[in-house]
Design a protein around this motif. Structure first.
Motif, PDB file in Angstrom:
ATOM      1  N   ALA A 174       1.066  -1.158  -0.331  1.00  0.00           N
ATOM      2  CA  ALA A 174      -0.095   0.423   0.106  1.00  0.00           C
ATOM      3  C   ALA A 174       1.086   1.143   0.046  1.00  0.00           C
ATOM      4  O   ALA A 174       0.176   2.329  -0.578  1.00  0.00           O
ATOM      5  CB  ALA A 174      -1.368   0.061   0.753  1.00  0.00           C
ATOM      6  N   LEU A 175       2.040   1.327   1.195  1.00  0.00           N
ATOM      7  CA  LEU A 175       3.223   2.580   1.115  1.00  0.00           C
ATOM      8  C   LEU A 175       3.968   2.718  -0.222  1.00  0.00           C
ATOM      9  O   LEU A 175       4.382   1.578  -1.024  1.00  0.00           O
ATOM     10  CB  LEU A 175       3.880   2.193   2.387  1.00  0.00           C
ATOM     11  N   THR A 176       3.408   4.141  -0.252  1.00  0.00           N
ATOM     12  CA  THR A 176       4.089   4.895  -1.809  1.00  0.00           C
ATOM     13  C   THR A 176       5.161   6.214  -1.573  1.00  0.00           C
ATOM     14  O   THR A 176       4.779   6.569  -0.066  1.00  0.00           O
ATOM     15  CB  THR A 176       3.383   5.222  -2.797  1.00  0.00           C
ATOM     16  N   VAL A 177       6.257   6.753  -2.008  1.00  0.00           N
ATOM     17  CA  VAL A 177       6.777   8.088  -1.696  1.00  0.00           C
ATOM     18  C   VAL A 177       6.706   9.284  -3.061  1.00  0.00           C
ATOM     19  O   VAL A 177       7.470   8.418  -3.829  1.00  0.00           O
ATOM     20  CB  VAL A 177       8.288   7.706  -1.217  1.00  0.00           C
ATOM     21  N   PRO A 178       5.577   9.613  -2.358  1.00  0.00           N
ATOM     22  CA  PRO A 178       5.710  10.678  -3.316  1.00  0.00           C
ATOM     23  C   PRO A 178       7.353  11.046  -4.410  1.00  0.00           C
ATOM     24  O   PRO A 178       7.880  11.270  -3.516  1.00  0.00           O
ATOM     25  CB  PRO A 178       4.304  11.172  -3.465  1.00  0.00           C
ATOM     26  N   ASP A 179       6.739  11.630  -5.363  1.00  0.00           N
ATOM     27  CA  ASP A 179       8.090  12.056  -5.934  1.00  0.00           C
ATOM     28  C   ASP A 179       8.109  14.041  -5.042  1.00  0.00           C
ATOM     29  O   ASP A 179       9.027  14.153  -5.201  1.00  0.00           O
ATOM     30  CB  ASP A 179       7.627  12.653  -7.531  1.00  0.00           C
ATOM     31  N   THR A 180       6.954  14.096  -4.447  1.00  0.00           N
ATOM     32  CA  THR A 180       7.558  15.282  -4.255  1.00  0.00           C
ATOM     33  C   THR A 180       7.741  15.385  -2.507  1.00  0.00           C
ATOM     34  O   THR A 180       8.630  15.906  -1.899  1.00  0.00           O
ATOM     35  CB  THR A 180       6.086  16.447  -3.823  1.00  0.00           C
ATOM     36  N   VAL A 181       7.474  14.540  -2.054  1.00  0.00           N
ATOM     37  CA  VAL A 181       8.504  13.725  -0.755  1.00  0.00           C
ATOM     38  C   VAL A 181       9.621  13.724  -0.797  1.00  0.00           C
ATOM     39  O   VAL A 181      10.733  14.051   0.116  1.00  0.00           O
ATOM     40  CB  VAL A 181       7.362  12.782  -0.014  1.00  0.00           C
ATOM     41  N   ALA A 182      10.221  12.527  -1.615  1.00  0.00           N
ATOM     42  CA  ALA A 182      11.207  12.268  -2.607  1.00  0.00           C
ATOM     43  C   ALA A 182      12.529  14.136  -2.219  1.00  0.00           C
ATOM     44  O   ALA A 182      13.565  14.021  -2.275  1.00  0.00           O
ATOM     45  CB  ALA A 182      11.638  11.540  -3.346  1.00  0.00           C
ATOM     46  N   SER A 183      11.562  14.394  -3.455  1.00  0.00           N
ATOM     47  CA  SER A 183      12.374  15.688  -3.285  1.00  0.00           C
ATOM     48  C   SER A 183      12.584  16.515  -1.555  1.00  0.00           C
ATOM     49  O   SER A 183      13.537  17.389  -1.943  1.00  0.00           O
ATOM     50  CB  SER A 183      11.769  16.784  -4.419  1.00  0.00           C
ATOM     51  N   ALA A 184      11.847  17.017  -1.346  1.00  0.00           N
ATOM     52  CA  ALA A 184      11.590  17.588  -0.202  1.00  0.00           C
ATOM     53  C   ALA A 184      12.742  16.676   1.101  1.00  0.00           C
ATOM     54  O   ALA A 184      13.212  17.789   1.630  1.00  0.00           O
ATOM     55  CB  ALA A 184      10.177  16.773   0.359  1.00  0.00           C
TER      56      ALA A 184
END
Length: 712
Positions: free
Chosen positions: A657-667
């Protein structure tokens, strides 16, 4: 012959020998009670099966130790005592040795001594062998040791026999295995069952089980249950702070040394820590304490080196101290019968003992949790049997967890019931099905649940009764001689004051409001995950692991737990936490000695409390001047799906279920340092574990989990 009389020369001689052995056990002034002699005569002269229901301190252990001495003098084999708790075993061994009876024990704490003990039994060097009920279904013990042991026994004793009955307040599936033992016993081996807490229904059930494999009716000896040394009372205080303050204010006024019972492990450890800070010599005791810690607590209480042991029900059946001066309950047990058993530890060898109940508003929440641990639904049980059947061989508990959505302890309890019912069997390497037909007894399970609910209501009625408290308890146990005691707070009109000094309340409040408990990181993946399509196994690499985290409090705490249970209830609204709770979280951060200060804050996604979690994360970012990294995502709108109850299934659901959105990875890259991972609560720990792994893979140098609550 009329029970209890010596009508022949042989009986006269037997009673004289019995009295002599009793004096060796209990002192020169000791004399057999009539019912003690009746039981001993039935066991020794008639080789019968008997059930003795008598109050704590009446002398039930004297019956089986005297009967053991008499049977051994007749050339019989050793007595086998099935005893539920290590503390009780230690007391029984000490008592036996005082009477010259050689006693040994087999339990989980002395595995290194088992072979030597077996050899001692075979050589005739052991008079009494105490066995924990869990041993009865250990494959090696059950198949290799038990048949020979049972065949050669001189007497079999089932202590705390109410555990045999699922109508009893402390039913244990392992105890049901005793039915098989009794069925397979050779003719002529007497059996004694004893308990202090059995109403008519439990007494009848246990007696019927005693008769399995025997042609005669079991002898039932049931006595009056009054204890004229006990002074029962209730002090109904408004909250946890007041109850702790009351304890600190009144503990030194209670006679001698005693026990303070709590409903949870967290309450036991927290209360002991608070009282120690107030200058009292106390120790905590629970099923989670190390064996050495439990032994030290027992020894210190026996020797009066402490004022009190603060304990869970793990000490309930397992402690024998005749001069125990008081029993205080911080929270009400969910059954008056259980309550009677625990308070019966006090006042056995003194003229007066104080018994005080301090009920809590959270008691019903804790009862509800225990009720939720009832026998699983038929669909779950059938699924378990299906998995075992399809396996074609033994299935271990970890492997079974990957296909049956039950927590480890509840799954094992269910399997033990199925074992006793003949549908499953524990073997070397795990569990198998027997192929025997099995019916889900939904009517009986519903009746047992209803009986538990009636007991809970009866406990509330005990608290509010305007009648005699001892009479109330005795009527719950179907004592036909129940009558007003003339000693309790209702009979005398003298109750403990509920006033507490302001200074004591302030100190208690300060202690209860201390925030922060450690949340240990998971370090190893569950076994068998490949069966669920998850290729994770072995140790979790350090570079993919969370750091040790923090929670504001436990849901079972009597401090922060009250507020946390309220905001995390299933029907609670999704709203920001109060300023008080937020300040508690800030205080947790202030006291956290991390290796490197976090640089950012990331929130867990949630389908039920998204506003609460994201608001908490953003407020922490502002207060701590941390980078707001954002919120992790779910791969599908359903998220991890319905709540899973065990590690394997929970891990599988959150892993997908869990994912890391691109915005979170950039932040994460912009934050350039460790991140706080904020969630509302942690249960199995796998959600935080998977999230930490994903964040580490996305570039976070360290992940520090921070939750409002822990269920641990």
């Amino acid at each position: 012959m009329t029970p209890g009389t010596a009508s022949s020369p042989a009986d006269v001689e037997l009673r004289a020998d019995a009295e002599r052995h009793l004096r060796a056990l209990a002192g020169e002034s000791a004399r057999l009670r009539d019912d003690q002699w009746t039981a001993i005569h039935a066991l020794v002269a008639e080789r019968r099966r008997a059930l003795v229901v008598q109050r704590t301190g009446w002398g039930k252990s004297a019956v089986y130790f005297v009967a053991t001495a008499l049977r051994r003098s007749q050339g019989a084999g050793p007595t086998v005592i099935i005893s539920p708790l290590l503390a009780l075993m230690r007391n029984q061994i000490a008592a036996a040795e005082r009477a010259g009876i050689r006693a040994r024990t087999i339990n989980s704490a002395n595995t290194a001594d088992w072979e030597q003990t077996y050899a001692g039994v075979a050589a005739g060097e052991v008079d009494v062998l105490l066995v924990s009920p869990e041993r009865l279904n250990n494959p090696d013990f059950r198949d290799r040791v038990l048949p020979e042991l049972a065949a050669g026994a001189g007497l079999v004793v089932v202590d705390e026999a109410h555990c045999v009955s699922d109508w009893g307040h402390d039913f244990r599936p392992d105890y049901r295995r005793i039915r098989t033992l009794l069925r397979d016993l050779p003719r002529g081996i007497p059996v004694l069952a004893t308990t202090a807490t059995a109403n008519e229904r439990v007494t009848r059930d246990v007696a019927e089980q005693l008769e399995i494999g025997d042609d005669s009716e079991a002898l039932v000896l049931r006595g009056a249950l009054d204890r004229d040394s006990l002074r029962l009372s209730v002090a109904d205080l408004p909250d946890s702070t007041a109850r702790w303050a009351w304890l600190a204010q009144h503990l030194d006024q209670l006679p001698g040394s005693g026990i303070i019972y709590t409903l949870t492990v967290a309450a036991a450890t927290g209360t002991a820590a608070f009282l120690a800070e107030r200058g009292y010599a106390v120790r905590s005791y629970s099923g989670q304490s190390d064996p050495e810690e439990r032994q030290r607590a027992e020894d210190d209480l026996l020797a009066n080196r402490v004022k009190a042991v603060v304990a869970t029900s793990a000490l309930g059946m397992g402690f024998d101290k005749p001069d125990l001066g008081f029993v205080v309950h911080l929270g009400a047990p969910q059954s008056p019968i259980s309550y009677y058993q625990q308070v019966g530890r006090a006042g056995r060898g003194v003229d007066r003992a104080e018994v005080i109940l301090l009920p809590g508003r959270e008691d019903r929440d804790i009862w509800a949790y225990f009720t939720s641990m009832a026998f699983p639904a038929e669909e779950t049980v059938r699924r378990t049997l299906e998995v075992l059947s399809e396996a074609g061989g033994p299935v271990s508990l970890p492997r079974l967890e990957t296909q049956v959505d039950l927590g480890r302890s509840r799954l094992e309890q269910m399997l033990k019931v199925l074992d006793v019912d003949g549908a499953a069997r524990r073997v070397r390497g795990g569990w198998t099905v027997t192929g025997e037909p099995w019916t889900y007894d939904s009517e009986r399970y519903a009746e047992v649940t209803a009986a538990r609910e009636r007991e809970q209501q009866a406990m509330l009625d005990y608290i509010s009764t305007d009648g005699c408290r001892m009479e109330f308890l005795r009527r719950q146990l179907d004592d036909p001689e129940a009558a007003p005691c003339g000693r309790c707070d209702r009979c005398t009109g003298r109750a403990w004051s509920t006033e507490v000094a302001a200074e004591q309340r302030e100190v208690a409040a300060a202690h209860l409001s201390r925030p922060g408990i450690a949340v240990a990181p998971r370090k190893q993946w569950p076994t068998g995950m490949a069966a669920l399509g998850v290729e994770l196994s072995g140790n979790i690499p350090e570079h993919a692991r969370a750091e040790e985290g923090r929670a504001l409090g436990r849901l079972t705490d009597i401090g922060w737990g009250t507020a946390l249970r309220r905001i995390l209830a299933a029907d609670a609204p999704d709203e920001p936490v109060s300023d008080q709770l937020f300040q508690g979280v800030v205080d947790v951060l202030a006291a956290w000695h991390w290796r490197e200060r976090p640089a950012g804050v990331v929130a867990m996604p949630s389908l039920t409390r998204p506003r609460m979690i994201t608001d908490l994360a953003s407020r922490l970012a502002r207060v701590g001047r941390l980078a707001p990294v954002g919120t992790l995502g779910y791969a599908t709108p359903e998220g991890p799906g319905e709540r899973r109850h065990n590690s394997a299934q929970r891990l599988a659901s959150v892993r997908r279920a869990l994912t890391v959105p691109d915005t979170v990875a950039s932040a994460l890259t912009e934050a350039g340092g460790p991140v706080l991972l904020v969630d509302d609560h942690t249960d199995t720990g796998w959600t935080l574990t998977v999230a930490a792994r994903l964040l580490r893979e996305a570039g976070a140098p360290a992940v520090l989990p921070l939750t409002l609550a822990s269920r641990g």
